[in-house]
Design a protein around this motif. Structure first.
Motif, short mmCIF file in Angstrom:
data_model
loop_
_atom_site.label_atom_id
_atom_site.label_comp_id
_atom_site.label_asym_id
_atom_site.label_seq_id
_atom_site.Cartn_x
_atom_site.Cartn_y
_atom_site.Cartn_z
N LEU A 36 0.85 -1.20 0.00
CA LEU A 36 0.00 0.00 0.00
C LEU A 36 0.88 1.25 0.00
O LEU A 36 1.88 1.31 0.72
CB LEU A 36 -0.90 0.03 1.24
N ASN A 37 0.50 2.23 -0.78
CA ASN A 37 1.27 3.49 -0.85
C ASN A 37 1.00 4.32 0.42
O ASN A 37 -0.14 4.71 0.67
CB ASN A 37 0.83 4.26 -2.11
N TYR A 60 -4.76 6.94 6.49
CA TYR A 60 -3.56 6.51 5.79
C TYR A 60 -3.16 5.11 6.29
O TYR A 60 -3.50 4.75 7.43
CB TYR A 60 -2.41 7.51 6.04
N THR A 82 -6.25 5.04 -2.59
CA THR A 82 -5.73 3.72 -3.01
C THR A 82 -6.80 2.94 -3.76
O THR A 82 -6.53 2.36 -4.82
CB THR A 82 -5.26 2.92 -1.77
N ARG A 118 -0.95 7.71 0.21
CA ARG A 118 -2.33 7.78 -0.26
C ARG A 118 -3.29 7.37 0.85
O ARG A 118 -3.01 6.40 1.58
CB ARG A 118 -2.55 6.80 -1.42
N ARG A 124 -8.86 -3.63 -2.58
CA ARG A 124 -8.28 -3.09 -3.82
C ARG A 124 -8.29 -4.16 -4.92
O ARG A 124 -8.59 -3.88 -6.08
CB ARG A 124 -6.85 -2.62 -3.56
#
Ligand SMILES: Nc1ncnc2c1ncn2[C@@H]1O[C@H](COP(=O)(O)OP(=O)(O)OP(=O)(O)O)[C@@H](O)[C@H]1O
Ligand SMILES: [Mg+2]
Length: 341
Positions: A113-114, A157, A122, A117, A173
């Protein structure tokens, strides 16, 4: 001695209509230290709606196999037939429908996961690419609900989430594009034991609800007994045994499988009785760079025979839908009698 049949694509297709057929797939890596045969001639199929378990020790080629199915790697050779089309070539140039239809959940949600973002951002990425005409805000809410996360998580986050929660976001996701097939690469191994069960339960409920098919990769054989319909055991890039889960646990054939099963910790006497007689491994685990000749398991096998040192046994159907690659079953010898005791 059981009858021996070889596994052919025609036979696999006759048994049902698989969503995925992997046929003699290889992935070799050229490295400065030599050629690494990470996956070396693997064949199996996954039926629609099935959970296909892929089990093996570290370095056996599980992730490489999953990465080829999802299109991260192009196989060195072999076929990957998905919904009737060979998708093996040019992994990077897959058509959009295919990228949408096969998704992956990685082992470590912290790195997948970023961190910059929010969860909403995401989840919006795959939605914007693959579902541009959908109501994106509504879809984000729905995805969070599907994985049992509260709607307010959308504005958080990754750092603000626990490991299990992060993995649920990664699952959401993967599901954003409404896939049919999901590769789960050790989806719970990096997580605290206390949350593993919850994640597995959610994954299995989603499978039923969304009619998904899973390729479930793990090194945890006992987890497979609860979730998989069929299980394949990989050892140094090859499938050494493949069977329906019940059969696999009640009648394990390969010495390596029996070794793994006999070392699973159990709690009750009943469970202890079901375990195969303890098999101790003899040698060291070989690496993918220096795979032993013949059957790659032979240096560790307590039943090793001369033939095992030079001839690699094929994966044969030794009982209905139960495949095993081992000379013990195809050679008449004393080791077989000793082994069956
Ligand atoms: N990109 C790569 N380049 C070179 N070698 C690789 C690459 N990816 C994997 N390998 C090698 O291929 C072999 C199989 O690796 P792979 O990651 O598929 O195993 P695994 O079964 O998933 O192991 P683990 O349980 O540790 O995740 C290993 O020897 C690994 O070092
Ligand atoms: Mg792996």
């Amino acid at each position: 001695m059981p009858l021996v049949f070889s596994m052919t694509t025609e036979k696999m297709e006759r048994m049902s209509e698989p969503i995925l057929i992997v046929e003699n797939v290889k992935k070799y890596f050229n490295t400065a230290r030599g050629i690494i045969k990470a996956v070396d001639g693997v064949s199996f199929f996954v039926n629609q709606g099935e959970v296909f378990g892929v089990v093996g020790e570290s370095g056996s080629g599980k992730t490489t196999l999953g990465n080829m199915v999802v299109g991260i790697y192009t196989p060195t050779s072999g076929k990957i037939i998905y919904k009737g089309q060979d998708i093996a070539k040019h992994a990077k140039e897959r058509p959009k429908w295919l990228k949408k239809d096969i998704q992956i959940v990685f082992q470590n949600p912290a790195s997948s996961l970023n961190p910059r973002r929010t969860i909403r951002q995401t989840l919006e990425v795959p939605l914007k690419v693959h579902m541009p005409s959908s109501n994106i805000a509504e879809r984000v809410d729905k995805l969070l609900e599907m994985v049992d996360l509260p709607p307010e998580f959308a504005e958080r986050y990754p750092d603000e989430l626990g490991g299990g929660e992060k993995q649920l976001v990664a699952i959401a996701r993967a599901l954003a594009t409404e896939p049919s097939f999901v590769v789960l690469d050790e989806p719970t191994s990096a997580l605290d034991v206390s949350v593993q069960g919850k994640i597995i339960k959610i994954l299995m409920n989603l499978k039923k609800r969304l009619n998904l098919s899973y390729m479930f990769i793990t090194h945890n054989l006992s987890l497979m007994s609860n979730v998989a319909d069929r299980v394949a055991i990989m050892y140094l890039g090859k499938v050494r045994e493949l069977a329906e889960t019940r059969d696999f646990f009640l009648n394990p054939m390969h010495p390596y499988t029996r070794m793994l099963l006999s070392s699973i910790p159990v709690i009750t006497d009943e469970e202890e009785k079901l375990k195969p007689k303890r098999i101790e491994s003899m040698g060291e685990i070989a690496g993918a760079l220096n795979i032993p000749p013949g059957c790659s398991f032979h240096p560790r096998c307590p039943f090793v025979m001369d033939v095992c040192r030079s001839v690699d046994p094929p994966l044969n159907e030794l009982a209905p839908a139960h495949f095993c690659s081992c000379h013990l079953y195809t050679t008449s010898n004393n080791a077989y009698d000793k082994y069956k005791k």
